[in-house]
Design a protein around this motif. Sequence first.
Motif, PDB file in Angstrom:
ATOM      1  N   GLY A 167       0.828  -1.202   0.000  1.00  0.00           N
ATOM      2  CA  GLY A 167       0.000   0.000   0.000  1.00  0.00           C
ATOM      3  C   GLY A 167       0.860   1.248   0.000  1.00  0.00           C
ATOM      4  O   GLY A 167       0.549   2.233  -0.691  1.00  0.00           O
ATOM      5  N   HIS A 168       1.975   1.214   0.745  1.00  0.00           N
ATOM      6  CA  HIS A 168       2.907   2.349   0.726  1.00  0.00           C
ATOM      7  C   HIS A 168       3.530   2.521  -0.655  1.00  0.00           C
ATOM      8  O   HIS A 168       3.774   3.650  -1.095  1.00  0.00           O
ATOM      9  N   HIS A 169       3.800   1.410  -1.327  1.00  0.00           N
ATOM     10  CA  HIS A 169       4.345   1.506  -2.678  1.00  0.00           C
ATOM     11  C   HIS A 169       3.354   2.198  -3.610  1.00  0.00           C
ATOM     12  O   HIS A 169       3.727   3.069  -4.406  1.00  0.00           O
ATOM     13  N   VAL A 170       2.102   1.832  -3.505  1.00  0.00           N
ATOM     14  CA  VAL A 170       1.060   2.485  -4.311  1.00  0.00           C
ATOM     15  C   VAL A 170       1.014   3.975  -3.984  1.00  0.00           C
ATOM     16  O   VAL A 170       0.921   4.825  -4.888  1.00  0.00           O
ATOM     17  N   GLN A 171       1.103   4.314  -2.706  1.00  0.00           N
ATOM     18  CA  GLN A 171       1.101   5.725  -2.307  1.00  0.00           C
ATOM     19  C   GLN A 171       2.297   6.467  -2.899  1.00  0.00           C
ATOM     20  O   GLN A 171       2.182   7.632  -3.285  1.00  0.00           O
ATOM     21  N   ASN A 172       3.439   5.798  -2.945  1.00  0.00           N
ATOM     22  CA  ASN A 172       4.623   6.422  -3.511  1.00  0.00           C
ATOM     23  C   ASN A 172       4.437   6.686  -5.000  1.00  0.00           C
ATOM     24  O   ASN A 172       4.780   7.761  -5.504  1.00  0.00           O
ATOM     25  N   LEU A 173       3.873   5.718  -5.701  1.00  0.00           N
ATOM     26  CA  LEU A 173       3.677   5.856  -7.143  1.00  0.00           C
ATOM     27  C   LEU A 173       2.638   6.915  -7.484  1.00  0.00           C
ATOM     28  O   LEU A 173       2.732   7.580  -8.520  1.00  0.00           O
ATOM     29  N   THR A 174       1.627   7.050  -6.637  1.00  0.00           N
ATOM     30  CA  THR A 174       0.512   7.959  -6.931  1.00  0.00           C
ATOM     31  C   THR A 174       0.666   9.342  -6.321  1.00  0.00           C
ATOM     32  O   THR A 174      -0.207  10.199  -6.487  1.00  0.00           O
ATOM     33  N   GLY A 175       1.756   9.568  -5.601  1.00  0.00           N
ATOM     34  CA  GLY A 175       1.978  10.884  -5.010  1.00  0.00           C
ATOM     35  C   GLY A 175       1.294  11.106  -3.680  1.00  0.00           C
ATOM     36  O   GLY A 175       1.340  12.226  -3.139  1.00  0.00           O
ATOM     37  N   GLN A 176       0.666  10.069  -3.121  1.00  0.00           N
ATOM     38  CA  GLN A 176      -0.018  10.234  -1.837  1.00  0.00           C
ATOM     39  C   GLN A 176       0.954  10.584  -0.714  1.00  0.00           C
ATOM     40  O   GLN A 176       0.603  11.326   0.213  1.00  0.00           O
ATOM     41  N   MET A 177       2.168  10.065  -0.775  1.00  0.00           N
ATOM     42  CA  MET A 177       3.143  10.356   0.279  1.00  0.00           C
ATOM     43  C   MET A 177       3.445  11.844   0.374  1.00  0.00           C
ATOM     44  O   MET A 177       3.721  12.362   1.459  1.00  0.00           O
ATOM     45  N   GLU A 178       3.385  12.525  -0.760  1.00  0.00           N
ATOM     46  CA  GLU A 178       3.711  13.955  -0.762  1.00  0.00           C
ATOM     47  C   GLU A 178       2.665  14.779  -0.015  1.00  0.00           C
ATOM     48  O   GLU A 178       2.930  15.925   0.360  1.00  0.00           O
ATOM     49  N   ARG A 179       1.488  14.209   0.206  1.00  0.00           N
ATOM     50  CA  ARG A 179       0.428  14.940   0.892  1.00  0.00           C
ATOM     51  C   ARG A 179       0.702  15.089   2.386  1.00  0.00           C
ATOM     52  O   ARG A 179       0.071  15.898   3.055  1.00  0.00           O
ATOM     53  N   VAL A 180       1.641  14.308   2.898  1.00  0.00           N
ATOM     54  CA  VAL A 180       1.942  14.362   4.326  1.00  0.00           C
ATOM     55  C   VAL A 180       2.678  15.654   4.674  1.00  0.00           C
ATOM     56  O   VAL A 180       2.389  16.290   5.689  1.00  0.00           O
ATOM     57  N   GLY A 181       3.618  16.059   3.837  1.00  0.00           N
ATOM     58  CA  GLY A 181       4.392  17.260   4.125  1.00  0.00           C
ATOM     59  C   GLY A 181       5.141  17.134   5.435  1.00  0.00           C
ATOM     60  O   GLY A 181       5.767  16.115   5.723  1.00  0.00           O
ATOM     61  N   GLN A 182       5.051  18.141   6.253  1.00  0.00           N
ATOM     62  CA  GLN A 182       5.711  18.149   7.559  1.00  0.00           C
ATOM     63  C   GLN A 182       4.788  17.686   8.687  1.00  0.00           C
ATOM     64  O   GLN A 182       5.166  17.735   9.857  1.00  0.00           O
ATOM     65  N   ASP A 183       3.603  17.237   8.323  1.00  0.00           N
ATOM     66  CA  ASP A 183       2.589  16.852   9.305  1.00  0.00           C
ATOM     67  C   ASP A 183       2.808  15.403   9.732  1.00  0.00           C
ATOM     68  O   ASP A 183       2.089  14.498   9.316  1.00  0.00           O
ATOM     69  N   ARG A 184       3.804  15.182  10.589  1.00  0.00           N
ATOM     70  CA  ARG A 184       4.325  13.841  10.815  1.00  0.00           C
ATOM     71  C   ARG A 184       3.935  13.204  12.138  1.00  0.00           C
ATOM     72  O   ARG A 184       4.316  12.055  12.395  1.00  0.00           O
ATOM     73  N   GLN A 185       3.248  13.893  13.005  1.00  0.00           N
ATOM     74  CA  GLN A 185       2.865  13.327  14.293  1.00  0.00           C
ATOM     75  C   GLN A 185       1.556  13.924  14.747  1.00  0.00           C
ATOM     76  O   GLN A 185       1.227  15.068  14.412  1.00  0.00           O
ATOM     77  N   GLY A 186       0.825  13.138  15.542  1.00  0.00           N
ATOM     78  CA  GLY A 186      -0.427  13.624  16.104  1.00  0.00           C
ATOM     79  C   GLY A 186      -1.609  12.794  15.642  1.00  0.00           C
ATOM     80  O   GLY A 186      -1.537  12.084  14.631  1.00  0.00           O
ATOM     81  N   PRO A 187      -2.722  12.858  16.375  1.00  0.00           N
ATOM     82  CA  PRO A 187      -3.866  11.984  16.093  1.00  0.00           C
ATOM     83  C   PRO A 187      -4.533  12.237  14.749  1.00  0.00           C
ATOM     84  O   PRO A 187      -5.152  11.336  14.187  1.00  0.00           O
TER      85      PRO A 187
END
Length: 283
Positions: A167-187
């Motif tokens: 699923g992470h691989h799919v996110q990497n290919l589709t650009g979903q990982m870039e949506r996280v930005g600096q928002d790396r912790q918290g509920p």
Amino acid sequence: MDFRDEAQLDSSQVEQRGGRGLPGGGLAIGGGITGIIALIAAVIFGVNPGNITGGDPAGLQPTSNLSEQCRTGADADQSEECRVVGVVNSIQEYWGNTDGYQQAKTILFTQAVNTGCGAADSSVGPFYCPSDRQVYLDLTFFDTLQRDFGAKGGPFAQAYVIAHEYGHHVQNLTGQMERVGQDRQGPDSGAVKLELQADCYAGVWAKHAVDTGFYERAFTQAEIQQALDAAAAVGDDRIQERSQGRVDPEAFTHGTSEQRVTWFGNGYQSGDPAACDTFKKGI
């Protein structure tokens, strides 16, 4: 979780490597599931895991030719390594119908491994490295999951974990990982949304797994429960309660046990990747 005896396995999608351990004694932080969180966060957000492990293992070479032992679904029912091959084949057969999908290899390692994201040892558990687009897995992780965190285990628990990493691989290919930005912790962080989306993608694959031609039948409710149990075992709240005796939502990176179970279920019930947009739908 029975494979079709005559299903043809593609062992080229999985590589097996040995290892000699890391110089300096392994992780500078706590191992086990804590290490998993640290490393997954590191590889997703571009931090070099070599900075975490404190070493760069050398001499890691392929240790066996899986093509000799993993040829058919019957082999996958008899061998854990061949079962991984079968699971990976099924996952990639499903996602291969998605525009733009590119296959990712799974590396089975022992003790330690070099990756495009740095050096890692077995205490970090399964992870995906976006730099080299490979999934890394030490099979002893599943013993740890049962022994230290009370998961019931089972073949489908393993399949869920592998499907989550793809699923992470799919996110990497589709650009979903870039949506996280600096928002790396918290509920309600981007990091948590990313992890829950990967859980959802794992559920989507599970819904369609029999259609990929590798399985004899659809998964039973008992098998699905193995995945739900594993998902609950690696919720932030359960991990924190066991490791530090209290729950700190501001330090969440993966979501609660309830959220992880819910999002795997969302994917499984819908069978639709579009239903997994945690960034739009909220968590």
